[in-house]
Design a protein around this motif. Structure first.
Motif, PDB file in Angstrom:
ATOM      1  N   ASP A  39       0.842  -1.187   0.000  1.00 58.46           N
ATOM      2  CA  ASP A  39       0.000   0.000   0.000  1.00 58.46           C
ATOM      3  C   ASP A  39       0.879   1.238   0.000  1.00 58.46           C
ATOM      4  O   ASP A  39       2.068   1.173   0.329  1.00 58.46           O
ATOM      5  CB  ASP A  39      -0.982   0.004   1.177  1.00 58.46           C
ATOM      6  CG  ASP A  39      -0.326   0.346   2.495  1.00 58.46           C
ATOM      7  OD1 ASP A  39       0.844  -0.018   2.708  1.00 58.46           O
ATOM      8  OD2 ASP A  39      -0.979   0.985   3.337  1.00 58.46           O
ATOM      9  N   ARG A  40       0.286   2.323  -0.388  1.00 57.47           N
ATOM     10  CA  ARG A  40       0.952   3.623  -0.404  1.00 57.47           C
ATOM     11  C   ARG A  40      -0.084   4.679  -0.027  1.00 57.47           C
ATOM     12  O   ARG A  40      -1.277   4.495  -0.236  1.00 57.47           O
ATOM     13  CB  ARG A  40       1.490   3.956  -1.795  1.00 57.47           C
ATOM     14  CG  ARG A  40       2.498   2.997  -2.357  1.00 57.47           C
ATOM     15  CD  ARG A  40       3.911   3.483  -2.049  1.00 57.47           C
ATOM     16  NE  ARG A  40       4.909   2.543  -2.506  1.00 57.47           N
ATOM     17  CZ  ARG A  40       5.686   2.726  -3.552  1.00 57.47           C
ATOM     18  NH1 ARG A  40       5.566   3.808  -4.288  1.00 57.47           N
ATOM     19  NH2 ARG A  40       6.597   1.827  -3.865  1.00 57.47           N
ATOM     20  N   ALA A  41       0.414   5.795   0.485  1.00 56.62           N
ATOM     21  CA  ALA A  41      -0.445   6.946   0.760  1.00 56.62           C
ATOM     22  C   ALA A  41       0.278   8.195   0.273  1.00 56.62           C
ATOM     23  O   ALA A  41       1.496   8.324   0.449  1.00 56.62           O
ATOM     24  CB  ALA A  41      -0.760   7.034   2.252  1.00 56.62           C
ATOM     25  N   PHE A  42      -0.475   9.074  -0.342  1.00 50.91           N
ATOM     26  CA  PHE A  42       0.064  10.310  -0.904  1.00 50.91           C
ATOM     27  C   PHE A  42      -0.785  11.471  -0.412  1.00 50.91           C
ATOM     28  O   PHE A  42      -1.996  11.316  -0.220  1.00 50.91           O
ATOM     29  CB  PHE A  42       0.009  10.267  -2.441  1.00 50.91           C
ATOM     30  CG  PHE A  42       0.676   9.055  -3.022  1.00 50.91           C
ATOM     31  CD1 PHE A  42       2.028   9.071  -3.325  1.00 50.91           C
ATOM     32  CD2 PHE A  42      -0.050   7.897  -3.263  1.00 50.91           C
ATOM     33  CE1 PHE A  42       2.648   7.938  -3.855  1.00 50.91           C
ATOM     34  CE2 PHE A  42       0.564   6.768  -3.799  1.00 50.91           C
ATOM     35  CZ  PHE A  42       1.914   6.789  -4.094  1.00 50.91           C
ATOM     36  N   ASN A  50      -7.221  22.215   2.769  1.00 51.48           N
ATOM     37  CA  ASN A  50      -7.753  20.854   2.818  1.00 51.48           C
ATOM     38  C   ASN A  50      -6.651  19.869   2.448  1.00 51.48           C
ATOM     39  O   ASN A  50      -5.852  20.127   1.547  1.00 51.48           O
ATOM     40  CB  ASN A  50      -8.905  20.679   1.829  1.00 51.48           C
ATOM     41  CG  ASN A  50     -10.096  21.534   2.163  1.00 51.48           C
ATOM     42  OD1 ASN A  50     -10.562  21.560   3.292  1.00 51.48           O
ATOM     43  ND2 ASN A  50     -10.583  22.271   1.176  1.00 51.48           N
ATOM     44  N   LEU A  51      -6.645  18.751   3.126  1.00 43.79           N
ATOM     45  CA  LEU A  51      -5.755  17.650   2.784  1.00 43.79           C
ATOM     46  C   LEU A  51      -6.391  16.860   1.643  1.00 43.79           C
ATOM     47  O   LEU A  51      -7.559  16.479   1.727  1.00 43.79           O
ATOM     48  CB  LEU A  51      -5.576  16.731   3.999  1.00 43.79           C
ATOM     49  CG  LEU A  51      -4.915  15.371   3.759  1.00 43.79           C
ATOM     50  CD1 LEU A  51      -3.449  15.549   3.372  1.00 43.79           C
ATOM     51  CD2 LEU A  51      -5.061  14.495   4.992  1.00 43.79           C
ATOM     52  N   ILE A  52      -5.642  16.642   0.580  1.00 46.55           N
ATOM     53  CA  ILE A  52      -6.060  15.749  -0.494  1.00 46.55           C
ATOM     54  C   ILE A  52      -5.185  14.504  -0.323  1.00 46.55           C
ATOM     55  O   ILE A  52      -3.968  14.573  -0.467  1.00 46.55           O
ATOM     56  CB  ILE A  52      -5.828  16.357  -1.897  1.00 46.55           C
ATOM     57  CG1 ILE A  52      -6.350  17.793  -1.984  1.00 46.55           C
ATOM     58  CG2 ILE A  52      -6.429  15.436  -2.961  1.00 46.55           C
ATOM     59  CD1 ILE A  52      -7.804  17.979  -1.718  1.00 46.55           C
ATOM     60  N   CYS A  53      -5.801  13.404   0.036  1.00 41.60           N
ATOM     61  CA  CYS A  53      -5.068  12.180   0.363  1.00 41.60           C
ATOM     62  C   CYS A  53      -5.508  11.062  -0.578  1.00 41.60           C
ATOM     63  O   CYS A  53      -6.709  10.814  -0.736  1.00 41.60           O
ATOM     64  CB  CYS A  53      -5.349  11.780   1.809  1.00 41.60           C
ATOM     65  SG  CYS A  53      -4.498  10.294   2.341  1.00 41.60           S
ATOM     66  N   ILE A  54      -4.535  10.412  -1.189  1.00 38.76           N
ATOM     67  CA  ILE A  54      -4.810   9.257  -2.045  1.00 38.76           C
ATOM     68  C   ILE A  54      -4.116   8.054  -1.434  1.00 38.76           C
ATOM     69  O   ILE A  54      -2.929   8.114  -1.111  1.00 38.76           O
ATOM     70  CB  ILE A  54      -4.318   9.491  -3.485  1.00 38.76           C
ATOM     71  CG1 ILE A  54      -5.109  10.645  -4.108  1.00 38.76           C
ATOM     72  CG2 ILE A  54      -4.446   8.218  -4.324  1.00 38.76           C
ATOM     73  CD1 ILE A  54      -4.646  11.047  -5.473  1.00 38.76           C
ATOM     74  N   THR A  55      -4.878   6.979  -1.247  1.00 42.84           N
ATOM     75  CA  THR A  55      -4.302   5.733  -0.742  1.00 42.84           C
ATOM     76  C   THR A  55      -4.492   4.654  -1.802  1.00 42.84           C
ATOM     77  O   THR A  55      -5.494   4.633  -2.509  1.00 42.84           O
ATOM     78  CB  THR A  55      -4.955   5.280   0.572  1.00 42.84           C
ATOM     79  OG1 THR A  55      -6.345   5.044   0.362  1.00 42.84           O
ATOM     80  CG2 THR A  55      -4.771   6.323   1.672  1.00 42.84           C
ATOM     81  N   THR A  56      -3.507   3.781  -1.899  1.00 41.24           N
ATOM     82  CA  THR A  56      -3.599   2.645  -2.806  1.00 41.24           C
ATOM     83  C   THR A  56      -3.274   1.377  -2.032  1.00 41.24           C
ATOM     84  O   THR A  56      -2.428   1.389  -1.132  1.00 41.24           O
ATOM     85  CB  THR A  56      -2.621   2.768  -3.994  1.00 41.24           C
ATOM     86  OG1 THR A  56      -1.286   2.703  -3.514  1.00 41.24           O
ATOM     87  CG2 THR A  56      -2.839   4.063  -4.757  1.00 41.24           C
ATOM     88  N   ALA A  57      -3.947   0.321  -2.369  1.00 41.83           N
ATOM     89  CA  ALA A  57      -3.645  -0.992  -1.815  1.00 41.83           C
ATOM     90  C   ALA A  57      -3.680  -1.984  -2.969  1.00 41.83           C
ATOM     91  O   ALA A  57      -4.656  -2.033  -3.724  1.00 41.83           O
ATOM     92  CB  ALA A  57      -4.653  -1.399  -0.747  1.00 41.83           C
TER      93      ALA A  57
END
Length: 104
Positions: A39-42, A50-57
């Motif tokens: 997984d990763r988080a950006f 505002n926080l723009i957060c993208i997570t991948t799994a």
């Protein structure tokens, strides 16, 4: 075929601490599940703070991804946690999709 589960969250400044705490719980949990690859988080911040957060799994295949989703649902039930209610309370928006890698 690998499945890539991608979430994008828009998190108001006032909700970022609580959001990140919950994200850590979820990421730590899924790393222990069968079929998990990585997984990763950006993150970035927009002009309003505002926080723009993208997570991948990334998962081995659709079958293990479905099992993982069920395991997460069971975890939430055991913890008495309601993701939808938390997102509404914190005014966090979420977009969620599953992707497959494009073969060369």
């Amino acid at each position: 075929m690998k499945q890539i589960f991608i979430d994008q969250f828009i998190v108001p400044a006032t909700a970022q601490h609580e959001f990140k705490e919950r994200m850590k719980v979820n990421r730590d949990f899924i790393k222990k599940l069968e079929g998990f690859i990585e997984d990763r988080a950006f993150e970035r911040y927009d002009e309003q703070g505002n926080l723009i957060c993208i997570t991948t799994a990334i998962w081995q295949n659709e079958h293990v991804l479905q099992k993982a989703k069920e395991a997460v649902r069971q975890l939430y039930q055991q913890q008495g946690f309601d993701m939808k209610a938390m997102l509404q309370r914190l005014k966090v928006s979420m977009e969620r999709n599953t992707y497959r890698e494009i073969a060369d």
